[in-house]
Design a protein around this motif. Structure first.
Motif, PDB file in Angstrom:
ATOM      1  N   GLU A   1      -9.176   1.227   4.053  1.00 34.77           N
ATOM      2  CA  GLU A   1      -8.685  -0.090   4.478  1.00 34.77           C
ATOM      3  C   GLU A   1      -7.223  -0.288   4.087  1.00 34.77           C
ATOM      4  N   CYS A   2      -6.447   0.783   4.249  1.00 33.17           N
ATOM      5  CA  CYS A   2      -5.008   0.734   3.969  1.00 33.17           C
ATOM      6  C   CYS A   2      -4.236   0.618   5.275  1.00 33.17           C
ATOM      7  N   LYS A   3      -3.094  -0.032   5.217  1.00 37.52           N
ATOM      8  CA  LYS A   3      -2.231  -0.080   6.384  1.00 37.52           C
ATOM      9  C   LYS A   3      -1.579   1.289   6.567  1.00 37.52           C
ATOM     10  N   THR A   4      -1.602   1.782   7.807  1.00 38.98           N
ATOM     11  CA  THR A   4      -1.039   3.096   8.094  1.00 38.98           C
ATOM     12  C   THR A   4       0.485   3.049   8.061  1.00 38.98           C
ATOM     13  N   ASP A   5       1.068   3.903   7.219  1.00 42.69           N
ATOM     14  CA  ASP A   5       2.522   4.025   7.111  1.00 42.69           C
ATOM     15  C   ASP A   5       2.932   5.258   7.910  1.00 42.69           C
ATOM     16  N   TRP A   6       3.523   5.053   9.070  1.00 42.85           N
ATOM     17  CA  TRP A   6       3.833   6.160   9.968  1.00 42.85           C
ATOM     18  C   TRP A   6       4.867   7.108   9.384  1.00 42.85           C
ATOM     19  N   LEU A   7       5.813   6.578   8.632  1.00 37.45           N
ATOM     20  CA  LEU A   7       6.833   7.440   8.025  1.00 37.45           C
ATOM     21  C   LEU A   7       6.219   8.357   6.969  1.00 37.45           C
ATOM     22  N   THR A   8       5.218   7.852   6.251  1.00 38.46           N
ATOM     23  CA  THR A   8       4.515   8.682   5.274  1.00 38.46           C
ATOM     24  C   THR A   8       3.754   9.803   5.973  1.00 38.46           C
ATOM     25  N   ILE A   9       3.120   9.487   7.105  1.00 36.96           N
ATOM     26  CA  ILE A   9       2.388  10.497   7.870  1.00 36.96           C
ATOM     27  C   ILE A   9       3.347  11.560   8.396  1.00 36.96           C
ATOM     28  N   VAL A  10       4.504  11.124   8.891  1.00 38.39           N
ATOM     29  CA  VAL A  10       5.513  12.067   9.375  1.00 38.39           C
ATOM     30  C   VAL A  10       5.891  13.039   8.256  1.00 38.39           C
TER      31      VAL A  10
END
Length: 272
Positions: free
Chosen positions: A224-233
């Motif tokens: 239930e965490c907000k997805t951080d796209w920069l972290t995924i990148v």
């Protein structure tokens, strides 16, 4: 892929003797009065689909439709596609692992175009197999019958295949390393990789990067965490966010944010 309205859908593990052949089997049926459509993630596996009830349907990203009557081969699955279970439909899916399709049929498929397995061997073995499976009411009995059926036809892994399967060092080019190890040209190893697996190392590496991103998104959902796209990148080895978006559109024809929104309608043939 859990939906109570489907009545039944589950994965079936295979015995240890077959763990290099199939990752698992998958069963699903639709006991409702309306069609149920799901999206299957790319898996780079080849799958054999048996249909025992009402006809099911596959739909490609190019909007091509295919009726699944008795059985069909599909793979390696390099892009997502939709499939529809009509009321009273029932499917059993065998998921070939790595080089197992080649070991069984003697050649690999190179795209996801569906084909009847009998067309590959110029015999009606699989039609006859379906005729026997339909007589068995229990899914486990059907799986056991399929496993017994395939035993006489499986070839041993080649030395090159074993090396390609076992090569785990992501920081070294496996093609180059294996070529040096067995004193063959890199081109020969590349040709064997494509011939036996149905895809190149480059394709596999790109897919693994995409799969890391998918797994991270699913982890964020579970926690239930907000997805951080920069972290995924950063975590998954992308150059930037546009490259991440490009991969999602290539494999699934949707953006990462749309995947996040519709994730509950998407399932993977990879074993959890």
């Amino acid at each position: 892929m859990k939906n109570a309205e489907e009545n039944n859908n589950y994965r079936i593990a295979v015995p240890s003797a077959f763990e290099t052949v199939f990752s698992h089997f998958y069963f699903a049926e639709n006991k409702t009065t309306f069609p149920i459509t799901k999206t299957l993630l790319p898996s780079f596996q080849t799958i054999l689909v048996f249909n025992f009830g009402t006809k099911s349907y596959l739909k490609s990203q190019q909007n091509h439709f295919l009726e699944v009557e008795k059985c069909v081969l599909l793979g390696p699955i390099k892009q997502a596609f939709d499939y529809t279970l009509e009321p009273n439909s029932e499917i059993l899916v065998a998921n070939f692992k790595e080089d197992a399709f080649y070991r069984f049929f003697g050649n690999a498929l190179f795209d996801s175009l569906p084909i009847h397995p009998d067309d590959l061997i110029n015999e009606n073995c699989f039609t006859l197999l379906w005729d026997e499976l339909i007589k068995l009411p229990d899914t486990k009995d059907r799986v056991d019958y399929i496993l017994d059926f395939c035993k006489p036809y499986l070839r041993e892994q080649t030395a090159i295949t074993t090396l390609l399967n076992d090569f785990q060092n992501e920081n070294i080019n496996p093609i180059k390393a294996i070529a040096s190890q067995i004193n063959q040209t890199e081109r020969n190893i590349q040709l064997n990789q494509k011939k036996i697996f149905g895809y190149t190392i480059k394709e596999a590496n790109r897919y693994e990067r995409f799969l890391k991103a998918v797994n991270q998104i699913e982890k964020d959902i579970l926690e239930e965490c907000k997805t951080d796209w920069l972290t995924i990148v950063d975590k998954c080895g992308y150059y930037d966010q546009s490259q991440l978006i490009h991969d999602f559109k290539y494999y699934m024809n949707i953006s990462p944010t749309k995947y996040l929104k519709f994730q509950s309608d998407i399932c993977s043939s990879k074993m959890d």
